[in-house]
Design an enzyme around this catalytic site. Structure first.
Site, PDB file in Angstrom:
ATOM      1  N   HIS A 155      74.999  47.117  78.294  1.00  0.00           N
ATOM      2  CA  HIS A 155      74.495  46.256  77.254  1.00  0.00           C
ATOM      3  C   HIS A 155      76.285  46.908  76.240  1.00  0.00           C
ATOM      4  O   HIS A 155      76.602  45.979  75.298  1.00  0.00           O
ATOM      5  CB  HIS A 155      73.295  46.794  76.723  1.00  0.00           C
ATOM      6  CG  HIS A 155      72.780  47.530  75.396  1.00  0.00           C
ATOM      7  ND1 HIS A 155      72.311  48.333  76.286  1.00  0.00           N
ATOM      8  CD2 HIS A 155      73.446  48.171  74.881  1.00  0.00           C
ATOM      9  CE1 HIS A 155      71.913  49.955  75.151  1.00  0.00           C
ATOM     10  NE2 HIS A 155      72.425  49.353  73.696  1.00  0.00           N
ATOM     11  N   ASP A 193      70.302  48.800  82.973  1.00  0.00           N
ATOM     12  CA  ASP A 193      70.961  49.003  81.841  1.00  0.00           C
ATOM     13  C   ASP A 193      72.051  50.417  81.726  1.00  0.00           C
ATOM     14  O   ASP A 193      71.655  50.646  81.205  1.00  0.00           O
ATOM     15  CB  ASP A 193      70.168  48.977  80.633  1.00  0.00           C
ATOM     16  CG  ASP A 193      71.107  48.229  79.165  1.00  0.00           C
ATOM     17  OD1 ASP A 193      71.934  48.229  78.696  1.00  0.00           O
ATOM     18  OD2 ASP A 193      70.429  49.267  78.222  1.00  0.00           O
ATOM     19  N   SER A 276      74.046  54.383  72.075  1.00  0.00           N
ATOM     20  CA  SER A 276      73.153  54.014  73.327  1.00  0.00           C
ATOM     21  C   SER A 276      74.770  54.300  74.002  1.00  0.00           C
ATOM     22  O   SER A 276      75.687  54.489  73.947  1.00  0.00           O
ATOM     23  CB  SER A 276      73.772  52.156  73.638  1.00  0.00           C
ATOM     24  OG  SER A 276      72.824  51.514  73.016  1.00  0.00           O
TER      25      SER A 276
END
Length: 463
Positions: A155, A193, A276
């Site tokens: 992402h 992911d 992230s």
């Protein structure tokens, strides 16, 4: 992916709590002072929003601090370093370990920035329709080998909406360098992911791989050091402990838009938007996880998730299993293993036809069709696949109903590796960390009778 979107919502004790991806965030900063806040009072008269109580701020060098050394050396300085048997400037062993890990391995951290051209709708519908604008994002990553491969979250590099096209521009910057360098995607795995990128033309002396640890040996209470770029504050470090080693949460992106439930590491180390893709390290400086999500009550109202002391990381062993496939993807997508079946219950949804489990049918409909309360109907079994080799049975006839179609006469998968199955994502959760040669134990209903079927994943499952 829209950086301000909440990835998944959980309902805990009547409070909507969001699992938010932590790829981007505001660059606004707040002064870090010691603050005491009166309890919030519920506004029950109108909207139910919390009213913030009075806030008292205490200076960091307040004389109320019982361990602060006196500037005058007066009596009452009983908690001065000498009185505690400490030398001025001495560090605890715990502190020194953190400093050593950060100094040695933070140069392997990578700051990632992305740009994506997205359509901007003309609010008046004039001048030929909408135009385009640039959507920017930031995230983190880290070097995993001497070739300069950088592991991060899907992402982070996916771009607006999380589409397979990805961001139109990816740049990276390493520690103590002002210059950004263009990067390209080597392979991406939305269901996990995870993504692998590589900088183009980066000086090899700047490539500092961080060693990968063993997440299967983690214990609750171990030190956890999170590195990344919270709210765009690049090369930041936070510290906590491993709070859980096997938290089951939705991670990744399936074809139907639902997250695939996976085992995650939970930590109280501060993780925020921008963290992230960054590494979670142990006290030996080994990567034990990839920071990916946060549990964020505030994200439900503000649209931007913020740390509430509950963060999640993808176990590094899942990434290590996937790494060879990402390296061989040649810029393409890596998917989780497939056993070779199609789902036999399809309904019409808002986004078109959707494959669903039996839980989507009414109790009356399941009784009429003599089907269990939950399970995944096997529609077809593809020849030459693990499912065919294991003897799974597809449907023999189809029955239409208002809003969908169901295949009857075949197997119904009710459990995989001992876990209940009522959706394709449930089956995928059992497969996600499997490797070639591994098996998955399926419990199926065949002609109303339970049977155990062992499916072995061969090379075809990973093509």
């Amino acid at each position: 992916m829209n950086a301000k979107a909440t990835a998944t919502a959980l309902l805990l004790g009547g409070l909507a709590v969001g699992l938010a991806g932590c790829d981007t965030g505001s660059r606004q900063t707040t002064a870090q002072t010691t603050t005491q806040t009166a309890p919030a009072q519920a506004d029950s008269a109108q909207t139910g929003a919390a009213q913030t109580g009075a806030t008292q701020t205490t200076s960091a060098n307040s004389t109320d601090n019982p361990v602060a050394p006196s500037a005058t050396g007066s009596a009452g300085n009983s908690a001065a370093p000498d009185a505690l048997g400490l030398k001025a400037g001495a560090r605890l062993q715990y502190e020194q370990n953190t400093i050593d890990v950060v100094q040695r391995f933070e140069p392997g951290l990578v700051y990632i920035s992305t740009e994506q051209q997205v359509a901007a709708q003309d609010p008046f519908g004039m001048m030929g329709g909408g135009s385009s604008q640039v959507q920017q994002g930031v995230g983190s990553g880290f070097f995993v080998n001497d070739a300069g491969d950088i592991l991060t979250n899907f992402h982070v590099v996916a771009g607006e909406g999380g589409g397979s096209g990805g961001a139109s521009k990816i740049s990276i910057r390493v520690m103590n360098q002002d210059k950004t360098v263009a990067a390209k995607v080597i392979g991406y795995a939305p269901q996990y992911d995870l993504a692998l990128i590589r900088a183009e033309g980066l000086d090899k002396s700047l490539i500092r791989p961080i060693p990968l640890g063993n997440s299967d040996s983690l214990k609750v209470g171990q030190k956890a050091i999170a590195m990344g770029a919270p709210f765009g504050l690049d090369f930041s470090v936070s510290q906590g402990i491993v709070s859980s080693t096997a938290r089951q949460i939705p991670i990744g992106f399936s074809g139907g838009g639902e997250g695939i439930t996976q085992k995650a590491i939970q930590t109280d180390a501060a993780i925020n938007p921008g963290n992230s893709g960054g590494p979670l390290l142990n006290s030996a400086g080994e990567v034990i996880g990839i920071n990916t999500q946060i549990l964020s009550p505030s994200g439900q109202s503000s649209g931007v998730g913020q740390s509430a002391g509950v963060g999640f990381a993808i176990p590094i062993n899942a990434a290590k299993n996937l790494l060879p496939r990402l390296q061989a993807a040649k810029g393409g997508m890596v998917t989780l293993p497939r056993i070779g079946i199609s789902v036999g219950l399809v309904v019409q949804g808002q986004r078109g036809q959707m494959a669903v489990g039996l839980g989507a049918l009414t109790s009356q409909g399941k009784q009429q069709l003599k089907l269990p309360d939950s399970g995944l109907v096997v529609g077809q079994v593809q020849p030459g696949t693990p499912a065919a080799a294991a003897g799974l049975k597809g449907g023999t006839r189809e029955q239409q109903f208002r809003g969908g179609v169901i295949s009857l006469g075949g197997d119904v998968i009710v459990a995989a590796d001992g876990q209940p199955v009522d959706a394709l994502e449930d089956l995928q959760a059992a497969l996600i960390n499997k490797k070639q040669g591994d098996t998955v134990d399926l419990t199926v209903l065949r002609g109303g009778q339970k049977q155990e079927v062992k499916v072995t994943l061969d090379a075809s499952a990973f093509q």
